[in-house]
Design an enzyme around this catalytic site. Sequence first.
Site, PDB file in Angstrom:
ATOM      1  N   HIS A  15      44.689 -70.264  12.763  1.00 51.19           N
ATOM      2  CA  HIS A  15      45.389 -69.824  13.972  1.00 51.19           C
ATOM      3  C   HIS A  15      46.556 -70.791  14.176  1.00 51.19           C
ATOM      4  O   HIS A  15      46.445 -71.977  13.846  1.00 51.19           O
ATOM      5  CB  HIS A  15      44.402 -69.907  15.137  1.00 51.19           C
ATOM      6  CG  HIS A  15      44.897 -69.333  16.436  1.00 51.19           C
ATOM      7  ND1 HIS A  15      45.825 -69.965  17.215  1.00 51.19           N
ATOM      8  CD2 HIS A  15      44.572 -68.188  17.077  1.00 51.19           C
ATOM      9  CE1 HIS A  15      46.050 -69.229  18.305  1.00 51.19           C
ATOM     10  NE2 HIS A  15      45.301 -68.143  18.248  1.00 51.19           N
ATOM     11  N   CYS A  75      48.284 -64.493  16.191  1.00 51.07           N
ATOM     12  CA  CYS A  75      48.692 -65.902  16.042  1.00 51.07           C
ATOM     13  C   CYS A  75      48.296 -66.466  14.684  1.00 51.07           C
ATOM     14  O   CYS A  75      47.860 -67.621  14.578  1.00 51.07           O
ATOM     15  CB  CYS A  75      48.112 -66.767  17.163  1.00 51.07           C
ATOM     16  SG  CYS A  75      48.675 -66.297  18.793  1.00 51.07           S
ATOM     17  N   ASP A  97      38.610 -76.306  14.065  1.00 48.03           N
ATOM     18  CA  ASP A  97      38.898 -75.400  15.181  1.00 48.03           C
ATOM     19  C   ASP A  97      37.656 -74.534  15.408  1.00 48.03           C
ATOM     20  O   ASP A  97      37.336 -73.685  14.578  1.00 48.03           O
ATOM     21  CB  ASP A  97      40.122 -74.559  14.803  1.00 48.03           C
ATOM     22  CG  ASP A  97      40.364 -73.390  15.755  1.00 48.03           C
ATOM     23  OD1 ASP A  97      39.648 -73.276  16.768  1.00 48.03           O
ATOM     24  OD2 ASP A  97      41.277 -72.596  15.461  1.00 48.03           O
ATOM     25  N   GLN A 101      36.333 -69.735  17.560  1.00 48.61           N
ATOM     26  CA  GLN A 101      35.591 -68.493  17.325  1.00 48.61           C
ATOM     27  C   GLN A 101      34.150 -68.778  16.888  1.00 48.61           C
ATOM     28  O   GLN A 101      33.421 -67.843  16.555  1.00 48.61           O
ATOM     29  CB  GLN A 101      36.285 -67.647  16.243  1.00 48.61           C
ATOM     30  CG  GLN A 101      37.713 -67.272  16.547  1.00 48.61           C
ATOM     31  CD  GLN A 101      37.844 -66.323  17.724  1.00 48.61           C
ATOM     32  OE1 GLN A 101      36.881 -65.659  18.143  1.00 48.61           O
ATOM     33  NE2 GLN A 101      39.036 -66.245  18.284  1.00 48.61           N
ATOM     34  N   LYS A 124      36.659 -68.422  25.896  1.00 43.87           N
ATOM     35  CA  LYS A 124      36.087 -67.514  24.891  1.00 43.87           C
ATOM     36  C   LYS A 124      34.567 -67.590  24.884  1.00 43.87           C
ATOM     37  O   LYS A 124      33.909 -66.878  24.140  1.00 43.87           O
ATOM     38  CB  LYS A 124      36.613 -67.861  23.496  1.00 43.87           C
ATOM     39  CG  LYS A 124      38.093 -67.562  23.288  1.00 43.87           C
ATOM     40  CD  LYS A 124      38.435 -67.610  21.820  1.00 43.87           C
ATOM     41  CE  LYS A 124      39.866 -68.017  21.537  1.00 43.87           C
ATOM     42  NZ  LYS A 124      40.876 -67.060  21.939  1.00 43.87           N
TER      43      LYS A 124
END
Lengths: 411, 154
Positions: free
Chosen positions: A122, A368, A202, A205, A228
């Site tokens: 991302h 993104c 990261d 998700q 999220k």
Amino acid sequence: MAIDVAAVRRSFPILDRELDGHRLVYLDSAASSLTPEPVLDAMDRYYRWSRSNVNRGVYPLAEEATDLYEGARTTLAGFLDADPVGVVFTKNATEACNLLAYGFVRAHLGPDDVLLSTVMEHHANLVPFTQAAAAVGAEVRHVPITPDGLLDLDAAAELLADGRVTFAAFVHVSNVLGTINDVERLTRMVKDANDRAIVHVDGAQAAPHLPVSFRDLGIDSYAIPGHKMLGPTGIGALVARPELLERMEPFLTGGDMIRDVTLTGATWNDVPHRFEAGTPMIAEAAGLAAAVGVLEGYGMAAVRSHERDLTAQLLDALGTVAGVTVHGPKDVDLRGGAVSFALDGIHPHDVGAMLGSRGGCVRVGHHCTKPLMRCLDVAATTRASSYVYNDVDDLEPLVDGLEAAAAFFAR
Amino acid sequence: MSMEDLYQEIILDHYRKPKNRAPELADEAVHVHHSNPLCGDEMDLRIRVLDDRLDAVVFDGEGCSISQAAASAMTQAVVGRELKDALDLAEDFRRMMHGDDPARPDDLGDGIAFTGVAKFPVRVKCALLGWMALRDAIQTFERGASAHTVTHEE
């Protein structure tokens, strides 16, 4: 315990909404999740009952606010199996990546260093680090993907072979392909090649959808977004080893982050407070702690199992629609619940407009991830992504909408 | 929102059977390439100029139905017009996309069907792509150049 979706849905008031007579079919949780009542209540309670600033007042109300805020830090650390001293609250995951890029990469890397990234990042986990690398003259290398949408670890081994990679930043679960990367393995590879290397992941998700143990991953830092994972917007965190935070320079300066200030200089507070300048997001921290409570109530293993099963059904459902091509792994053990696809000959914006006219919320665009779009040789994709409040009854409107789009835009 | 607010039948007709869609143009004066990287829309526009008029306008490219249909309707509305007049019409369309009533509704031809797009801000740049390419092509011609590439940022 399996997720009881009907019971889950009752705690999300927005799911009672109808749009032009259509039930809300929310398949965009990879962009942002919906918010359950306990999170709304926690934020409301702070404003109605405990409203005051943190870390300052000596009166009981201020202590209550401080306990709420610091309690959220402990709660989040427990959820991710990390040390609370290593948890820095930020505005979102993007800011967490920037904090690390400014506080560590720009302060410690130089022209002899190599920064390792991947083509599936991302922009939030790519641009802060490529900018930082450019500023210090460090080289950047990118791990490619295989045709199945997995990180090519053989290629990664070659990129690591000269031992010059001193910083790696890669994604746990891809927001486009859904790929669950083998973080432990790639981290071991990076550290075996250079034992001084720092590994940043990261988790945007992953943390909302999988059981995550920061300690077991063996990494140095992890970025997460509150919004999220059922929490409010406006809060995220950089979860790091405290020793890494100790080596970092402050990114934002001002109140709260200092130990002493003279007219011409300042010394810094202890970590993690050193990186939290000014009045923080107190209500949002209370909301995030409540979100963690909701997720722990479901059990993260149950969340993962629910999404794994639903993703298998989603892939099957998409397979029934003529002209659909799914990007990313087809094996649900290797992927999360974000599924990107193409509908032959129809631009994702048109697909999204058709689904939107029927109450369906999906993401269309480049998500993104422009370098990944180039790898896939597409300009944009349509992405459906699920969470705890989705069930098989959300798949039929999706399939119907795709078939309607195919008929409407047929040439 | 309803699909019909956005996708009028005239728009779908232009999308399904585009007018003046071609990958090349004999005796072209200018070729411009415009893209909206955020949507992935790409457009090539070519014009032929005779006696200060648009003698021919063709477009080619990829993108959503709105971008392709708007370009098709644009070519029909501007062929034969004086350059200055075509620029004025492009400005009228641009203002319409920002919510103003068009000053020259009859001259916009099928372009008038895109009025509803103004209600969908994310799609406005799709509808404008062909018209902005036309404006750039005419300005490029007036500068004495024959090619120009523009990437539209948001």
